[in-house]
Design an enzyme around this catalytic site. Sequence first.
Site, short mmCIF file in Angstrom:
data_model
loop_
_atom_site.label_atom_id
_atom_site.label_comp_id
_atom_site.label_asym_id
_atom_site.label_seq_id
_atom_site.Cartn_x
_atom_site.Cartn_y
_atom_site.Cartn_z
CG HIS A 83 -0.56 0.23 2.32
ND1 HIS A 83 -0.28 -0.20 3.43
CD2 HIS A 83 -0.78 1.40 2.83
CE1 HIS A 83 0.23 -0.48 4.56
NE2 HIS A 83 -0.35 1.28 3.93
CG ASP A 219 0.56 -4.10 3.14
OD1 ASP A 219 1.09 -3.50 1.56
OD2 ASP A 219 -0.51 -2.90 3.32
CB SER A 645 3.01 1.82 6.02
OG SER A 645 1.48 0.79 7.03
N1 ARG Z 1 -4.54 0.18 7.72
C1 ARG Z 1 -3.24 0.47 7.16
C2 ARG Z 1 -2.93 1.94 6.90
O1 ARG Z 1 -2.99 2.75 8.05
C3 ARG Z 1 -3.03 0.05 5.73
C4 ARG Z 1 -4.15 0.87 4.95
C5 ARG Z 1 -3.93 0.43 3.42
N2 ARG Z 1 -4.82 -0.74 2.53
C6 ARG Z 1 -6.43 -0.08 2.94
N3 ARG Z 1 -7.15 -1.04 2.44
N4 ARG Z 1 -6.51 1.23 2.81
O2 ARG Z 1 -2.21 2.12 5.98
N1 GLU Z 2 -1.60 1.40 7.64
C1 GLU Z 2 -0.50 2.20 8.29
C2 GLU Z 2 0.40 3.25 7.77
O1 GLU Z 2 0.13 2.99 6.89
C3 GLU Z 2 0.23 1.91 9.08
C4 GLU Z 2 -0.68 1.07 10.33
C5 GLU Z 2 -1.10 2.31 11.65
O2 GLU Z 2 -1.25 3.50 11.57
O3 GLU Z 2 -0.41 1.63 12.54
O4 GLU Z 2 1.31 3.73 7.63
#
Ligand code: ARG
Ligand code: GLU
Length: 717
Positions: A83, A219, A645
């Site tokens: 991502h 991921d 991330s």
């Molecule tokens: N929650 C993760 C972060 O904050 C992954 C986000 C990407 N994935 C998604 N389905 N939007 O970045």
């Molecule tokens: N998916 C998040 C990012 O893009 C990390 C997850 C979080 O917020 O801890 O940094």
Amino acid sequence: MKIVRILLILVVLPAFAQQGGMWIPSLLKGPNETEMKALGMKISADDIYSVNTSSLKDAVPHFDGGCTAEMISPKGLLLTNHHCGYDNIQSHSTVEHDYLTDGFWAYKMSEELPNKDLTVTFIIKIEDVTSKIFEGVNNLSTEVEKQKKIQLNIAAVGKSFPKEAWQEAMIRAFYDGNQYLLFVTETFKDVRLVGAPPSSIGKFGSDTDNWVWPRHTGDFSLFRIYADKNNRPADYSIDNVPYQPKHFFPISAKGIQENDFTMVMGYPGRTQEYLPSFAVEQIVNDLNPAKIEIRDAALKVQDGFMRKDNAIKIQYASKYAGVANYWKKWIGETKGLKKSNAVALKKEFEKKFQERIMKAGKQAEYGSVLADFEKNYTEIRPFAIAKDYFTEVVLRNSEILSFGYRLYQLEQVYNSRGEQAFTDRKNNLIAGFEGLYKDYSAQVDEKVFEQLIDLYTSKSPKQFLPESLNNVNASSLTTGIFGVSKLTNYDGLKNILSGDAKSVVEKLNQDPAYKLVKLIADSYQKNVAPKFDEINLKNIALQRTYMKGIMEFFPNDRIFPDANSTLRVTYGQVKGYKPSDAVVYEPVSYLDGVIEKYIPGDYEFDVPKKLIDLYNAKEYGKYADKNGKMPLAFIATNHTTGGNSGSPALDANGNLIGLNFDRVWEGTMSDIYYSPEICRNIMVDARYILFIIDKFAHANNLIEELTIVYPKSKKSK
Ligand code: ARG
Ligand code: GLU
């Protein structure tokens, strides 16, 4: 002496006490190092951060300003999340060559894909410059003057700090402005895409599984940094060569177990751990609910179109993911804050704070901090809500309004800085808009607009709403705009922007979308922003005093500076958790879970046939665990946030065991209040990454570049 201290920590602190916190890598010696060793770490603070010899920090760059990455080979190979590389993978994708859907693998270096504007930044050294930044500040009387002087000092110190020609210096505030650190950095600009699994692996579970444990997302994506012949940063050139990092991580295929030590290094973006209860109350009751409702409406519309139309799906995939991500996070955060009684706990802490001030006789300095906070947060409430409506509706979720807002700024540039500045900005905009319109569907945006303008006019604070938008009919307003505005396509936009400033401004002011943006933005800038900024500035100053007080009166608490997109170290243990009554989550997930979740043809839960075949044949190479299963992801008590991330998850020896990519939903409140009982970060197991590169993609060229540490039993195989 050391042993006594370790024993003391183990005996005195309750089981979970040594958890949480995002620590500065250059300041780990002392209590942090002791704790880390007590938790099982075998390396030293000097191995993590050192200026004169290579250390772990040399392998952990900031990826594109938002994510983290790590070096995993001597030839500049870099690992980050799928991502995080998503925009770049998308930008190389078309309906014919759909790398998002099918994945991409470079089997030789010449097949790697360059990425315009993608940068990777390393930290060379960290220095405390607090006293220099505060020079001449304390004898100034107003907060505005103080901030101005601080900014001047930051610029001067940054400029004069010794560094090489290809390096930069940046200075950041810590502890709400009680400490300033300077970072010498090197930024690489030739970064090429090397590999990405198909989204059915790299984004498996998509938004339904996002922020959720148990998780089964592979991921990850791979890039390579190129440098000039002297191993220094350079713009893209065919003559550039793979970068040789000062350190890269060996990858452990040994696997993990519950309670193992883990450490995560990376660039957490923003946390607010020391907010007063009044601020948290506002987030829970007013701000999060408003933002959630707006995004909920926009997402439902986009999702409907994306499921029906593949071209729209490609256009909106990345935008949708970004908006959905925080929408879901805020829902989890709100629930978690409520469930953990964060507001009540903060209030309790505030009572203690007040008592300690009295005891220390420091009323003059700190006595009114909390009362002032309470007054300010009450006063700022409607302005803060209006600001969020403006940001979410105009700037973020209605595309035509956000386009219009850029043009509104263009008109302001003309008014304040004249024709030449206008023309420069205009040409930039025309270039930038090309990409935005490539991913724009007026049909989708029209439906989004109708929903959001309805929310904006009916629910944002009435006192700031332009009069003509009172009781407006959203559907006729929508038709009036989308039937007439030139901003619904790139040609129309170019047409408006052709000619000199005067004629452009004239044309703009006849366009109905532009006129609406101007109406809303004028009113925002006049009625909301100045007052918001005024109160906010007071809160920033109060927060600095409050933070200083916390450090002074609670010297034995584990106080760490809030995240600010600088390099941090967090550590903890692999651990399951109890999300709710009678439910227990185990810390490790397996490929079996992918097969359990498999929905043929589904846009979130489809699985590539090849992966199913590998699963059926149990063809896991050397990467299976000792029971012959393929581990996929795991969770631990590391305190992470957005920006982490792509962060490396390391074992006690500093080897890579996983790749951080998320947190569990019940614990997303950790940005505001960390609880070791339910806050967990989620990592892809390094073995799954190796398995996909090796058995799924057959990218032997990449496997050969890596240093893989196998368990003894598998070495000989
Ligand atoms: N929650 C993760 C972060 O904050 C992954 C986000 C990407 N994935 C998604 N389905 N939007 O970045
Ligand atoms: N998916 C998040 C990012 O893009 C990390 C997850 C979080 O917020 O801890 O940094």
